[in-house]
Enzyme design. Structure first.
Site, PDB file in Angstrom:
ATOM      1  N   GLY A  47      17.578   9.152   3.067  1.00 54.12           N
ATOM      2  CA  GLY A  47      18.806   9.527   2.383  1.00 54.12           C
ATOM      3  C   GLY A  47      20.026   9.182   3.210  1.00 54.12           C
ATOM      4  N   PRO A  48      21.199   9.261   2.622  1.00 53.68           N
ATOM      5  CG  PRO A  48      22.927   9.815   1.164  1.00 53.68           C
ATOM      6  CD  PRO A  48      21.455   9.618   1.213  1.00 53.68           C
ATOM      7  N   GLY A  79      24.184  12.948   6.617  1.00 53.63           N
ATOM      8  CA  GLY A  79      24.810  14.223   6.305  1.00 53.63           C
ATOM      9  C   GLY A  79      24.208  14.995   5.161  1.00 53.63           C
ATOM     10  CB  VAL A  80      21.779  14.345   2.502  1.00 53.99           C
ATOM     11  CG1 VAL A  80      22.814  13.454   1.867  1.00 53.99           C
ATOM     12  CG2 VAL A  80      20.679  13.519   3.154  1.00 53.99           C
ATOM     13  N   GLY A  81      21.126  16.410   5.309  1.00 52.88           N
ATOM     14  CA  GLY A  81      20.262  17.473   5.816  1.00 52.88           C
ATOM     15  C   GLY A  81      18.844  17.069   6.114  1.00 52.88           C
ATOM     16  CE  LYS A  82      18.505  11.038   6.966  1.00 49.86           C
ATOM     17  NZ  LYS A  82      19.928  11.181   6.593  1.00 49.86           N
ATOM     18  CB  THR A  83      17.924  16.377  11.433  1.00 48.01           C
ATOM     19  OG1 THR A  83      18.096  14.963  11.560  1.00 48.01           O
ATOM     20  CG2 THR A  83      17.403  16.941  12.743  1.00 48.01           C
ATOM     21  CB  SER A 117      23.040  -3.048  -9.745  1.00 46.69           C
ATOM     22  OG  SER A 117      23.982  -2.781  -8.720  1.00 46.69           O
ATOM     23  CE  LYS A 177      23.235   1.550  -8.502  1.00 46.17           C
ATOM     24  NZ  LYS A 177      22.720   0.345  -9.170  1.00 46.17           N
TER      25      LYS A 177
END
Length: 809
Positions: A392-393, A395-399, A715, A758
């Site tokens: 994911g991009p 800052g989305v909370g992966k860690t 796209s 998107k």
């Protein structure tokens, strides 16, 4: 070739009969000499390096080279046994007549100590300076016609006497600092009169360690006053060097003495403690420590054998041996790893859900996937061999999700980044033959975790590198393969260690840069960005309390109302994650902290009107995102930062011929999409009521802002086509419309990726209607209801369907 030993032995005086020789120079009338001391004007020369000889000094010389040995033997056969000693001009060049200085010293051979074919050892007494008048080389032996310089007598010259006293005073200081000069100076002072300042000056110059060219300059200075000045400068330099050398020697001696004293005291202390039974010998203590650790571990057969052999080897090595530390460090690593030590897993689904909800807001589909994963572990009895990849991009909370998974399972958590790693030894360790060798990151993580079943997070796995030192991604294949990591063999340990009970979680911003074989071993979970409502709730629950605490504030001092937060998200932090939002909140808190530090007491309530005061001018403006005008269409794009909206602009200029241009740093794929759109419109002019000769008289320009940002991807076909038709017909598309999809030359709308990202970007930008390819309908229907709510979505198969929706026809 020869060596000047710089030994300054006492001159030897000889009594010989007076003889006459037609080939000699006259000696001053005030000097009475014997015939054998009369110096010839024709001399064989010996080149000197690296320093010249001075008059009045006995010098032992080592002569090398057949020609130089012949020169000595030839001189020995003459009546005077005289030779000329001349320093070379260039030290690195070979001996030759051209490579000799113009001033040298005449010397008598006192004794031929040893000789053979290629070398000779001789003792010579240097006598007087001479200047070379003519030089020639005869069969390898260099001869010269010379003119001598005899020092005049300065018996009653008070000025020169004062100079002599200055030289003697400096020499005495040198003797006090460096006793090595003592014997030579005493011998010289014992046999030389103070009335001979010339000899004293030459002796002092010869005593110094100045370089050869400085000494040659002194030798060439015939004026005694100037010569003494130069020698005094050299003596002062020598004195300063000797002082510095003495100072350094004293410092080293003090340091060594201190170390020796400490060493003896420690050894005595050890002996006393050993006699009293208070302490065992260091080696015995180390071995007992390792054996005590082994009692709490369960090693495999090969590791146990390696430990036993290494302990036996350590017991035979002396602690002073370099091998001792290598063996000790190896045993330290082997016995500190958590062999057979496991933490008890928790498969409580309700507790896991509480932990995930406590630490994260939203991400419902991700949480459900993780809970399913834990449920399978509960039914199976373990979750060994599990490798997740959170994509994911930023800052989305992966860690933080990885930490929550470890908390939910009650496992130890350890994280290390593999981003930019270029050496496979970082993963698999260095072999023990290297100095400073140590295990790789996988084994280091096991040591830090302290259990054999932790949760290990491999951060930024999409940014792993490769170099001539190896490919870390290939080394990770063994670590992340459930079929192989049960017997993972680190290069340093060189025994198998079981990693099969470890739960690996990798994080990445994109999948494109992850090697295929590595990606194949992982189960991918996508984390998309957050919409406005989610960001508001995350800020209220997590970001604001965290920022208040980190800035020493509390809720009674600062508050940010909901409309202000919404304005921050909309105009300052539109990225997919919440890192930008967190930074904006921190900026507000810093300003608030400064106000309280300056004496403010009343509460700060941040409203929408105050945002620009705290954060400055907004980064995004509403009109930049949705601007309906002919030739402008809003498209949807996917980036590593998440979903994004971009506007495609088209315009045309009258011209004598057709032409087409694209700008905006478009990649190859997008350039091809624009050319397909241009060809499609040109081939279907009649279908959209456009004159057939329109392109023959117009130059078309397609632009995708912002120009500084590179863009690429398959796209944008229908968006570019719609922008061209809108520009040609001068009719804007319907309001709040966004679209994405690739176009073929026949008008088919092809599927795209990143539907979720998107859609989130469209909601963030306030779009009300979206156009997707029909083949992406299933992807859209899989999205959570809260993402689809309030958006009118159209799925199209052919471009005419797009045209009808965009222009309402």
């Amino acid at each position: 070739m020869h060596d000047n030993f710089n030994d300054h032995d006492e001159s030897i005086e000889y009594e010989i009969e007076v003889e006459t020789d037609t080939d000699v120079q006259a000696i001053p009338n005030d000097s009475l000499v014997l015939a054998r001391d009369i110096l010839p004007s024709h001399l064989p020369l010996i080149p000197l390096r690296p320093r010249p000889a001075f008059p009045g000094v006995i010098i032992p010389l080592t002569i090398t080279g057949k020609d130089r040995v012949r020169t000595i033997k030839q001189a020995m056969e003459t009546e005077t046994q005289a030779i000329g000693l001349v320093m070379v001009k260039e030290l690195e060049e070979e001996d030759s007549a051209e490579n000799l200085q113009r001033v040298g010293v005449a010397a008598k051979i006192l004794k031929l100590i040893h000789t053979d074919k290629d070398s000779a050892h001789v003792l010579v007494n240097s006598l007087e300076r001479f200047t070379i008048q003519d030089v020639h080389d005869t069969d390898g032996i260099i001869h010269a016609e010379v003119e001598y310089f005899f020092s005049p007598s300065f018996t009653n010259n008070p000025e020169l006497k004062a100079y002599s006293m200055a030289i003697i005073s400096t020499l005495k200081e040198l003797v006090q600092i460096n006793p090595l000069y003592s014997e030579e100076i005493k011998l010289f002072l014992g046999r030389t009169s103070m009335d001979d300042p010339a000899r004293l000056t030459d002796f002092a110059a010869n005593l110094t360690n100045a370089n050869g060219f400085e000494l040659q300059d002194v030798l060439e200075t015939f004026d005694l006053h100037r010569r003494i000045d130069k020698v005094l400068v050299l003596l002062k330099k020598e004195l300063e060097v000797s002082r510095l050398q003495t100072k350094i020697s004293q410092q080293i001696e003090e340091k060594v003495s201190k170390q020796q004293r400490e060493f003896f005291l420690r050894e005595q202390f050890k002996a006393i403690k050993k006699e009293l039974g208070l302490e065992k010998e260091g080696k015995v203590s180390e071995i007992e420590k390792f054996q005590e650790r082994l009692k709490k571990l369960t090693l495999n057969e090969e590791a146990q054998k390696a430990v036993d052999e290494e302990i036996e080897k350590l017991s035979l090595i002396e602690p002073s041996s370099p091998e001792y530390n290598v063996s000790r460090n190896y045993l330290d690593w082997l016995t500190i790893l958590p062999w057979g030590r496991f933490s008890k897993d928790s498969y409580d689904i309700k507790r896991a859900r509480r932990v995930l909800d406590r630490d994260h807001y939203g991400l419902k589909d991700v949480k459900e996937r993780i809970l399913e994963f834990i449920a399978v572990g509960k039914m199976k009895g373990d979750i060994s061999g599990s490798i997740l990849c959170l994509v994911g991009p930023p800052g989305v909370g992966k860690t933080s999700i990885g930490k929550s998974i470890a908390d939910a399972l009650k496992r130890k958590f350890y994280r290390f980044s593999v981003g930019g790693m270029r050496d496979e030894a970082e993963i698999k360790g260095h072999r023990r033959t290297y100095i400073g060798a140590m295990p790789g990151k996988a084994i280091q993580a096991m040591k830090s975790a302290g259990t054999a079943n932790p949760v290990l997070m491999l951060d930024e796995i999409d940014k792993i590198g490769a170099s001539f030192q190896g490919d870390p991604a290939s080394a990770l294949l063994e670590v992340l393969d459930p079929e192989q990591n049960g017997s993972f063999r680190d290069h340093y340990l060189d025994v198998p260690f079981d990693l099969s009970n470890v739960m690996f979680i990798a994080t990445a911003n994109q999948l494109d840069t992850i090697p295929g074989p590595l990606l194949d071993r992982m189960e991918v979970i996508h984390l998309s960005g957050y919409i406005l409502e989610e960001k508001l709730e995350i800020a209220r629950r997590y970001l604001i309390p965290k920022a208040l605490e980190s800035h020493g504030l509390d809720r009674s001092q600062v508050s940010i109302n909901k409309s202000a937060l919404a304005d921050i998200v909309d105009r300052y932090a539109r990225e997919a994650g919440v890192r930008g939002l967190e930074n904006r909140i921190k900026k507000i808190m810093r300003r608030a902290a400064m106000e309280f530090a300056e004496g403010r007491t009343e509460k700060i309530q941040v409203t929408k009107r105050d945002i620009e005061t705290y954060l400055g001018k907004p980064l995004f403006a509403e009109e930049e995102l949705i601007k309906e005008s002919p030739g402008v269409v809003t498209g949807l794009a996917w980036t590593r930062m998440g979903g994004a909206t971009l506007q495609i602009e088209a315009t045309a200029m009258k011209s004598k011929g057709k032409g087409f241009k694209q700008t905006g740093q478009l990649g190859k794929v997008m350039i091809e999409s624009s050319e397909i759109a241009y060809s499609y419109v040109m081939g279907h002019l009649q279908d959209y009521d456009i004159p057939e000769d329109y392109f023959d008289s117009h130059f078309v320009h397609l632009h995708v802002p912002a120009g500084a940002t590179p863009k690429d991807g398959p796209s944008a076909g229908i968006t570019m086509t719609t922008a061209l038709l809108s520009m040609i017909r001068q009719v804007p598309v319907r309001k709040h419309l966004g679209m994405t999809g690739e176009l073929s030359l026949t008008g088919r709308v092809l599927p795209i990726g990143g539907v979720k990202e998107k859609t989130i970007a469209a909601r963030r930008a306030g779009l009300k209607a979206l156009i997707f390819p029909y083949d992406n309908k299933k992807d859209y229907e899989d999205l959570p209801d809260y993402l689809r709510e309030g958006i009118e979505v159209h799925f199209v198969k052919k471009y005419p369907d797009v045209y009808k929706i965009a222009f309402g026809e």
